[in-house]
Design a protein around this motif. Structure first.
Motif, mmCIF file in Angstrom:
data_model
loop_
_atom_site.group_PDB
_atom_site.id
_atom_site.type_symbol
_atom_site.label_atom_id
_atom_site.label_comp_id
_atom_site.label_asym_id
_atom_site.label_seq_id
_atom_site.Cartn_x
_atom_site.Cartn_y
_atom_site.Cartn_z
ATOM 1 N N ASP A 230 -90.569 -7.262 -37.081
ATOM 2 C CA ASP A 230 -90.925 -6.441 -35.943
ATOM 3 C C ASP A 230 -90.463 -7.221 -34.673
ATOM 4 O O ASP A 230 -91.144 -7.359 -33.554
ATOM 5 N N GLY A 231 -89.399 -7.860 -34.334
ATOM 6 C CA GLY A 231 -88.791 -8.538 -33.516
ATOM 7 C C GLY A 231 -88.890 -10.144 -33.531
ATOM 8 O O GLY A 231 -89.613 -10.579 -34.508
ATOM 9 N N GLY A 232 -87.961 -10.900 -32.908
ATOM 10 C CA GLY A 232 -87.934 -12.068 -33.158
ATOM 11 C C GLY A 232 -88.227 -12.798 -31.774
ATOM 12 O O GLY A 232 -88.708 -13.893 -31.651
ATOM 13 N N GLY A 233 -87.827 -12.285 -30.650
ATOM 14 C CA GLY A 233 -87.987 -12.933 -29.165
ATOM 15 C C GLY A 233 -87.610 -14.383 -29.349
ATOM 16 O O GLY A 233 -86.262 -14.910 -29.430
ATOM 17 N N LEU A 234 -88.287 -15.175 -28.425
ATOM 18 C CA LEU A 234 -88.146 -16.456 -28.190
ATOM 19 C C LEU A 234 -87.830 -17.267 -29.405
ATOM 20 O O LEU A 234 -86.703 -18.220 -29.658
ATOM 21 N N THR A 235 -88.658 -17.068 -30.546
ATOM 22 C CA THR A 235 -88.085 -18.042 -31.823
ATOM 23 C C THR A 235 -86.869 -17.767 -32.452
ATOM 24 O O THR A 235 -86.063 -18.565 -32.741
ATOM 25 N N LEU A 236 -86.319 -16.405 -32.048
ATOM 26 C CA LEU A 236 -85.097 -15.989 -32.706
ATOM 27 C C LEU A 236 -84.020 -16.686 -31.956
ATOM 28 O O LEU A 236 -82.852 -17.245 -32.378
ATOM 29 N N SER A 237 -84.063 -16.899 -30.568
ATOM 30 C CA SER A 237 -83.110 -17.432 -29.728
ATOM 31 C C SER A 237 -83.148 -19.111 -29.992
ATOM 32 O O SER A 237 -81.883 -19.515 -30.050
ATOM 33 N N ILE A 238 -84.225 -19.465 -30.335
ATOM 34 C CA ILE A 238 -84.500 -20.966 -30.644
ATOM 35 C C ILE A 238 -83.604 -21.358 -32.008
ATOM 36 O O ILE A 238 -82.724 -22.399 -32.048
ATOM 37 N N VAL A 239 -83.833 -20.317 -32.993
ATOM 38 C CA VAL A 239 -83.270 -20.603 -34.038
ATOM 39 C C VAL A 239 -81.616 -20.428 -34.040
ATOM 40 O O VAL A 239 -80.909 -21.259 -34.620
ATOM 41 N N GLN A 240 -81.227 -19.492 -33.291
ATOM 42 C CA GLN A 240 -79.698 -19.250 -33.280
ATOM 43 C C GLN A 240 -79.064 -20.574 -32.726
ATOM 44 O O GLN A 240 -78.064 -20.872 -32.956
ATOM 45 N N LEU A 241 -79.491 -20.739 -31.453
ATOM 46 C CA LEU A 241 -79.101 -21.867 -30.506
ATOM 47 C C LEU A 241 -79.196 -23.272 -31.606
ATOM 48 O O LEU A 241 -78.153 -23.921 -31.364
ATOM 49 N N THR A 242 -80.195 -23.473 -32.209
ATOM 50 C CA THR A 242 -80.070 -24.771 -32.981
ATOM 51 C C THR A 242 -79.152 -24.686 -34.298
ATOM 52 O O THR A 242 -78.305 -25.500 -34.244
ATOM 53 N N VAL A 243 -78.947 -23.285 -34.684
ATOM 54 C CA VAL A 243 -77.913 -23.237 -35.697
ATOM 55 C C VAL A 243 -76.544 -23.449 -35.290
ATOM 56 O O VAL A 243 -75.756 -24.037 -35.634
ATOM 57 N N ILE A 244 -76.263 -22.843 -33.996
ATOM 58 C CA ILE A 244 -74.907 -23.032 -33.341
ATOM 59 C C ILE A 244 -74.721 -24.471 -32.822
ATOM 60 O O ILE A 244 -73.843 -25.137 -33.078
ATOM 61 N N ALA A 245 -75.672 -25.499 -32.362
ATOM 62 C CA ALA A 245 -75.788 -26.556 -32.048
ATOM 63 C C ALA A 245 -75.331 -27.599 -33.456
ATOM 64 O O ALA A 245 -74.682 -28.680 -33.151
ATOM 65 N N LEU A 246 -75.694 -27.337 -34.421
ATOM 66 C CA LEU A 246 -75.431 -27.928 -35.645
ATOM 67 C C LEU A 246 -74.168 -27.924 -36.312
ATOM 68 O O LEU A 246 -73.491 -28.510 -37.072
ATOM 69 N N VAL A 247 -73.337 -26.811 -35.737
ATOM 70 C CA VAL A 247 -72.120 -26.653 -36.191
ATOM 71 C C VAL A 247 -71.084 -27.762 -36.191
ATOM 72 O O VAL A 247 -70.480 -28.078 -36.973
ATOM 73 N N PRO A 248 -70.973 -28.371 -34.881
ATOM 74 C CA PRO A 248 -70.145 -29.505 -34.762
ATOM 75 C C PRO A 248 -70.529 -30.671 -35.902
ATOM 76 O O PRO A 248 -69.640 -31.384 -36.164
ATOM 77 N N VAL A 249 -71.825 -30.755 -36.080
ATOM 78 C CA VAL A 249 -72.317 -31.804 -36.967
ATOM 79 C C VAL A 249 -71.850 -31.467 -38.209
ATOM 80 O O VAL A 249 -71.415 -32.426 -38.954
ATOM 81 N N ALA A 250 -71.723 -30.171 -38.781
ATOM 82 C CA ALA A 250 -71.431 -29.873 -40.145
ATOM 83 C C ALA A 250 -69.693 -30.374 -40.162
ATOM 84 O O ALA A 250 -69.375 -30.753 -41.326
ATOM 85 N N PHE A 251 -69.328 -29.745 -39.082
ATOM 86 C CA PHE A 251 -67.664 -30.289 -39.215
ATOM 87 C C PHE A 251 -67.224 -31.851 -38.976
ATOM 88 O O PHE A 251 -66.458 -32.174 -39.783
#
Length: 565
Positions: A230-251
């Motif tokens: 029923d909504g993610g709000g701030l927690t979802l944004s933190i998860v999304q940004l963390t996943v994006i920030a880890l992309v260069p680490v994966a590469f």
């Protein structure tokens, strides 16, 4: 493997522009991230907004490391661009109207960069038309389709009108286009996984999986969150940004595994090979580490042979065109000495491979001599084994069967004349067998007598010239010379259409010169068949040299063998 500390000045000079540029970019990224953080603090936004500049610095750092390690690859450049896009997206939290507008336009542009990174890994280049189409579509969708949403929203710095129906339609189109992009990206990644080697698949599979997960979490994270929680709000944004920030680490992790890491510039390869022999790496390993392709193979071109062999002297087929493996020929002084077979997906710039081949050409030629000797010895051993098998077969099928039959005849009281005739036939067969292995004339009277006996037994007239044989030659020289002459005469009889032959044997100044000439059609060449290759091997084993002149009609086989008494 580390390069020696005495890296060449040329290699050091070439690396300076890359290092200086990387330093400037790093300073600029730090300044931009600091300024963005200051504006966010002034706007009193939530601390989670700081993940934008923090993630951007991760992208830039990974990109600069990749760029300095492999300047010719575009992967580092794309990672730096990804960091810049993340910084621009974070401007939406600064509170400055113009900057917020930029942040809104680039809000989902990071999706296109991730798609580009996934499809372009490990070089950052796009070769297939489908790959170019998908990446171009990603940038178009993420930039162009975002504009109607911002222009017709009820508020925002870019708003020109309140048209909720247009915004709703644009969002629906964006979702469908995004889904198609993710599916197309996944299809390209699966196709590449099928073409990859098992070693590369172990690297590409987790990287591709994480990349698709990042695309899904960014694009549909809010929908999934609303459905489940029923909504993610701030927690979802933190998860999304963390996943994006880890992309260069994966590469970065993927680029350092499975033979994708390049540890030196081509200019430094010469320094590696110039190190002391005890500390010098193996040629193939040094080249593989320099180019970053552990599947790389070195092949060799043996004299008189158009084919390629591996380091054991075993013939190897060339890779097919437009396949996953590429081939670059290596020349020394205009003569082909070998080739490099490499992963054409990983190393998509044949010019780099060709430049590395030019650097190692001299070392490869030295190694080729060892391979040539190894191949020659292998062929001699194989020829000896074949000869032993032939003798065993002839003894078993011929002489042994005849002797068994004679024993049966003698045991059954057969006529003595019949048994005697059988014994004489067996003796003749044994004499012929021994003559084929080592002619009696050669062992008892020497090379000239053996060649003269051979000439007398052939139907083709042979003019024989012999000089300098006051003393006999060493047994190994006599044996090699006889079989060279024998093989050359047999070839001439088969291909010279009955024309006269001339054989010359001259011994002088510690060398034996052999020449067999015919007046046939020509066309023979060294290494052209098993017989020619066998002659070459025999001569090479004694430190001599063989030359075949077959131009202008007729063939001349010339061999020079050391024969110091």
């Amino acid at each position: 493997m580390r390069a020696p500390s005495h890296v060449s000045d040329a290699g050091r000079v070439r690396s300076l522009p890359v290092t200086d540029s990387a330093l400037l970019i790093a300073v600029a990224a730090l300044c931009a991230a600091g300024a963005e953080l200051a504006l966010m603090r002034q706007a009193q936004v939530h601390w989670a907004a700081a993940l934008f500049p923090a993630g951007a610095l991760v992208y830039v750092a990974a990109g600069l490391i990749a760029w300095t390690r492999r300047p010719s690859s575009r992967l580092g450049f794309l990672l730096v661009v990804g960091g810049g896009v993340l910084l621009l997206s974070g401007l939406v939290n600064t509170g400055v109207e113009a900057l917020v507008a930029v942040g809104q336009i680039t809000r989902i542009l990071g999706i296109a960069v991730i798609i580009h990174l996934l499809i372009g890994f490990p070089t950052g280049r796009l070769h297939a038309p489908a790959a170019r189409l998908v990446v171009a579509g990603g940038y178009v969708v993420c930039l162009i389709f975002e504009l109607p949403i911002r222009l017709f929203s009820p508020d925002g710095p870019l708003s020109v009108a309140d048209r909720p129906e247009v915004v709703s339609a644009a969002i629906d189109v964006l979702r469908v286009a995004g889904a198609l992009l993710v599916l197309a990206t996944a299809a390209l990644l699966v196709a590449r996984l099928r073409r990859a080697t098992p070693e590369q698949r172990r690297v590409l599979a987790p990287l591709s999986g994480y990349g698709i997960f990042a695309l899904l979490i960014v694009q549909w994270g809010s929908e999934v969150s609303r459905w489940l929680f029923d909504g993610g709000g701030l927690t979802l944004s933190i998860v999304q940004l963390t996943v994006i920030a880890l992309v260069p680490v994966a590469f970065a992790v993927a680029a350092s595994r499975g033979g994708f890491a390049r540890t030196a510039d081509i200019a430094e390869l010469g320094s590696w090979l110039g190190a002391e022999e005890s500390a010098r790496p193996a040629l193939r390993q040094a080249l593989a580490d320099t180019l970053g392709d552990q599947s790389l193979r070195l092949l060799f071109r043996l004299p008189g042979d158009d084919g390629l062999v591996d380091d054991r002297g075993v013939p190897v087929s060339r890779p097919g065109p437009n396949g996953p493996r590429g081939l670059v020929e290596i020349e020394l002084a205009g003569e082909p000495v070998g080739a490099i077979v490499y992963d054409a997906v990983l190393l998509d710039r044949p010019a780099d491979v060709r430049e590395a081949g030019r650097v190692i050409s001299l070392a490869l030629d030295r190694e080729r001599l060892v391979v040539e000797l190894r191949a020659s010895r292998s062929r001699l051993v194989a020829a000896a084994d074949d000869e032993r098998r032939r003798i065993a077969r002839d003894l078993h099928d011929g002489l042994q069967s005849r002797l068994v039959f004679l024993a049966v005849q003698a045991g059954t009281g057969a006529d003595a004349g019949t048994v005697r005739a059988g014994i004489e036939a067996a003796i003749d067969e044994l004499r012929d067998l021994v003559e084929g292995v080592m002619p009696t004339q050669l062992t008892e009277r020497g090379l000239p007598a053996a060649v003269e006996d051979l000439a007398d037994r052939l139907p083709t007239p042979i003019a024989l010239h012999v000089a300098g044989f006051e003393r006999r030659l060493a047994p190994d020289v006599e044996t090699a010379a006889y079989f060279i002459v024998s093989e050359a005469i047999v070839n001439a009889v088969k291909h010279a259409d009955g024309t006269a032959l001339a054989v010359s044997l001259e011994r002088s100044n510690g060398t034996l010169a052999i020449e067999v000439a015919d007046g046939g059609v020509g066309g023979a060449r060294a290494g052209g068949g098993n017989g020619m290759r066998g002659m070459d091997d025999r001569v090479a084993a004694l430190g001599g040299r063989l030359a075949i002149d077959s131009a202008g009609g007729g063939t001349r086989v010339k061999a020079v063998i050391p024969c110091v008494s």
